[in-house]
Design a protein around this motif. Structure first.
Motif, PDB file in Angstrom:
ATOM      1  N   THR A   1       0.848  -1.174   0.000  1.00 19.66           N
ATOM      2  CA  THR A   1       0.000   0.000   0.000  1.00 19.66           C
ATOM      3  C   THR A   1       0.892   1.236   0.000  1.00 19.66           C
ATOM      4  N   VAL A   2       0.610   2.155  -0.902  1.00 21.78           N
ATOM      5  CA  VAL A   2       1.365   3.405  -0.984  1.00 21.78           C
ATOM      6  C   VAL A   2       0.559   4.474  -0.252  1.00 21.78           C
ATOM      7  N   PRO A   3       1.163   5.164   0.726  1.00 22.91           N
ATOM      8  CA  PRO A   3       0.440   6.208   1.437  1.00 22.91           C
ATOM      9  C   PRO A   3      -0.044   7.299   0.475  1.00 22.91           C
ATOM     10  N   ALA A   4      -1.171   7.890   0.793  1.00 19.81           N
ATOM     11  CA  ALA A   4      -1.749   8.952  -0.031  1.00 19.81           C
ATOM     12  C   ALA A   4      -0.768  10.109  -0.191  1.00 19.81           C
ATOM     13  N   ASN A   5      -0.834  10.755  -1.344  1.00 17.05           N
ATOM     14  CA  ASN A   5      -0.023  11.938  -1.667  1.00 17.05           C
ATOM     15  C   ASN A   5       1.462  11.668  -1.790  1.00 17.05           C
ATOM     16  N   THR A   6       1.882  10.421  -1.934  1.00 21.32           N
ATOM     17  CA  THR A   6       3.310  10.156  -2.099  1.00 21.32           C
ATOM     18  C   THR A   6       3.675   9.800  -3.532  1.00 21.32           C
TER      19      THR A   6
END
Length: 88
Positions: free
Chosen positions: A76-81
């Motif tokens: 999962t890629v954190p939001a806004n990255t």
């Protein structure tokens, strides 16, 4: 026709093929192993953890002929990255 055995390994657990499959040659066994592994990956990739799945192809006398290996991880890629697909 020669008989090939397709052993499966997942997370250290091994599931030997005790029946085998008759195929015309090693190339056909390679294609069968790759197709089988693709199906296994599709079925087992839903849990989102790192996996290494291996299909080992053996001859009738137990000689290892080839291995097909799939390694994957769903992260999962954190939001806004990272930019959204199609955006720069």
């Amino acid at each position: 026709m020669p008989r090939f055995f397709f052993d499966f390994a997942d997370a250290g657990a091994t599931y030997p093929d005790t029946e085998g499959t008759e195929l015309p040659n090693v190339e056909a066994a390679k294609a069968e192993a790759a197709t089988a592994l693709a199906e296994i990956v599709r079925d087992r990739s839903r849990d989102g953890i790192y996996r290494e799945l291996v299909v080992t192809v053996r001859s009738e006398i137990g000689e290892i002929l080839l291995q097909v290996v799939a390694r994957f991880e769903i992260a999962t890629v954190p939001a806004n990255t990272a930019p959204a697909p199609g955006r720069t």
